[in-house]
Design a protein around this motif. Sequence first.
Motif, short mmCIF file in Angstrom:
data_model
loop_
_atom_site.label_atom_id
_atom_site.label_comp_id
_atom_site.label_asym_id
_atom_site.label_seq_id
_atom_site.Cartn_x
_atom_site.Cartn_y
_atom_site.Cartn_z
N LEU A 100 23.94 53.85 15.96
CA LEU A 100 23.87 53.33 17.48
C LEU A 100 24.55 51.77 16.89
CD1 LEU A 100 20.54 54.53 18.76
CD2 LEU A 100 22.93 54.63 19.66
N LEU A 101 23.87 51.35 16.04
CA LEU A 101 24.56 49.77 15.72
C LEU A 101 25.95 49.58 15.41
CD1 LEU A 101 21.33 48.06 14.01
CD2 LEU A 101 22.14 47.84 16.32
N ALA A 102 26.56 50.72 14.65
CA ALA A 102 27.95 50.97 14.40
C ALA A 102 28.67 51.01 15.76
CB ALA A 102 28.17 51.90 13.49
N SER A 103 28.21 51.80 16.50
CA SER A 103 28.74 52.08 17.85
C SER A 103 28.96 50.56 18.57
CB SER A 103 28.06 53.04 18.96
OG SER A 103 28.38 54.22 18.00
N ALA A 104 27.69 49.98 18.67
CA ALA A 104 27.21 48.75 19.20
C ALA A 104 28.36 47.50 18.73
CB ALA A 104 26.02 48.07 19.04
N GLN A 105 28.61 47.78 17.37
CA GLN A 105 29.52 46.82 16.86
C GLN A 105 31.21 46.87 17.24
OE1 GLN A 105 30.30 47.16 12.44
NE2 GLN A 105 29.92 44.95 12.32
N GLU A 106 31.36 48.45 17.51
CA GLU A 106 32.88 48.53 17.86
C GLU A 106 32.92 48.10 19.44
OE1 GLU A 106 33.06 52.72 17.30
OE2 GLU A 106 32.97 52.67 15.26
N ALA A 107 31.85 48.24 20.24
CA ALA A 107 31.87 47.88 21.75
C ALA A 107 31.86 46.18 21.74
CB ALA A 107 30.77 48.30 22.27
N GLY A 108 31.58 45.76 20.82
CA GLY A 108 31.57 44.31 20.67
C GLY A 108 30.11 43.69 21.33
N GLU A 109 29.22 44.56 20.93
CA GLU A 109 27.73 44.37 21.46
C GLU A 109 27.10 43.33 20.30
OE1 GLU A 109 27.20 47.92 24.42
OE2 GLU A 109 25.82 47.75 22.57
N LEU A 110 27.45 43.55 19.07
CA LEU A 110 26.83 42.87 17.95
C LEU A 110 27.40 41.40 17.57
CD1 LEU A 110 25.95 45.29 15.18
CD2 LEU A 110 24.34 44.87 16.80
N ARG A 111 26.47 40.53 17.39
CA ARG A 111 26.64 39.28 16.79
C ARG A 111 27.68 39.38 15.82
NH1 ARG A 111 24.42 34.71 17.89
NH2 ARG A 111 22.68 35.61 18.61
N ALA A 112 28.65 38.47 15.44
CA ALA A 112 29.66 38.55 14.46
C ALA A 112 28.67 38.45 13.10
CB ALA A 112 30.51 37.24 14.74
N GLY A 113 29.02 39.05 12.15
CA GLY A 113 28.36 39.17 10.83
C GLY A 113 27.32 39.93 10.72
N VAL A 114 26.89 40.66 11.67
CA VAL A 114 25.64 41.71 11.69
C VAL A 114 26.35 43.05 11.00
CG1 VAL A 114 24.07 43.14 12.84
CG2 VAL A 114 24.33 40.63 13.43
N GLU A 115 25.54 43.43 9.94
CA GLU A 115 26.14 44.52 9.29
C GLU A 115 25.00 45.69 9.68
OE1 GLU A 115 26.23 47.96 7.21
OE2 GLU A 115 24.76 46.59 6.31
N PRO A 116 25.56 46.74 10.38
CA PRO A 116 24.66 47.90 11.15
C PRO A 116 23.74 48.53 10.05
CG PRO A 116 26.95 48.06 12.00
CD PRO A 116 27.12 47.16 10.80
N GLY A 117 24.22 48.67 8.87
CA GLY A 117 23.09 49.36 8.01
C GLY A 117 22.18 48.51 7.62
N ARG A 118 22.28 47.24 7.26
CA ARG A 118 21.24 46.30 7.02
C ARG A 118 20.48 46.15 8.30
NH1 ARG A 118 23.39 41.69 2.77
NH2 ARG A 118 24.04 43.55 1.36
N ALA A 119 20.89 45.92 9.35
CA ALA A 119 20.32 45.56 10.70
C ALA A 119 19.40 46.92 10.90
CB ALA A 119 21.26 45.49 11.63
N ALA A 120 19.81 47.92 10.83
CA ALA A 120 18.99 49.25 10.94
C ALA A 120 17.67 49.40 10.08
CB ALA A 120 19.77 50.68 10.70
N ARG A 121 18.02 49.24 8.67
CA ARG A 121 16.86 48.94 7.77
C ARG A 121 15.89 47.98 8.13
NH1 ARG A 121 21.18 49.65 4.26
NH2 ARG A 121 20.95 47.48 3.59
#
Length: 161
Positions: A100-121
Motif C-alpha cells: 500500500l505504501l509503495a502504491s502511495a509513493q507512486e501516487a505522490g502521497e508519501l513524503r519524499a525520502g520515505v521508504e515503503p518497506g521501512r515505513a511498513a515495518r
Amino acid sequence: MADRVEMTKGAVYFHYPTKEALAVAIVEEHYERWPKILDEVTGEGRGPLDTAARMLECAATAFQDDVIVQAGARLQLERPQIDAELPTPYVDWVSLLESLLASAQEAGELRAGVEPGRAARSLVSAFFGSQHVSDVLSGRADVVERWRDLSGLLFRSIRAD
C-alpha cells in the motif's frame, strides 16, 4: 472457552482432539479475519495511504471487540509453548502495508525520502506494540483510542505535504 461458544468441553474436543489443534484453528480463524476487513476497506475507494490507515484503524477495532482476534493474538504470543505449527506473525501485515505504501509513493502521497518497506515495518511495530500495551494496561478497552493517537502522529510524518 467452551462456555463462550455455548458448547460443552466434550463437544469442543470432538471437533478439536487436542489443545494444539484448537489453538491452530483459532489462529487460522484470526488470520482469516484480515482479508475480509481489507476487502471492506478497499471497497471504500480510498487512496492507498488512507487505505493503509483505515485498515489499521479497523484492526484496532477488531482487537478491541473480536474475541477470535484477541485469542489469536494471545496464542501467537504463546507460540513457544504450543506444540504446533502456527503462521509467523506480522509478516503479512508488513507485506500488505509495504504494498500500500509503495502504491502511495507512486501516487505522490508519501513524503519524499520515505521508504515503503521501512515505513511498513515501523507501522506494524507501532500498531502491535500499542495493542499489546493496551492489552496489558486496560484489557484492550482503549486500543482504538491509543492507536488513533499514535497513527495520527505516524501517518502525519509520512504523508506528503
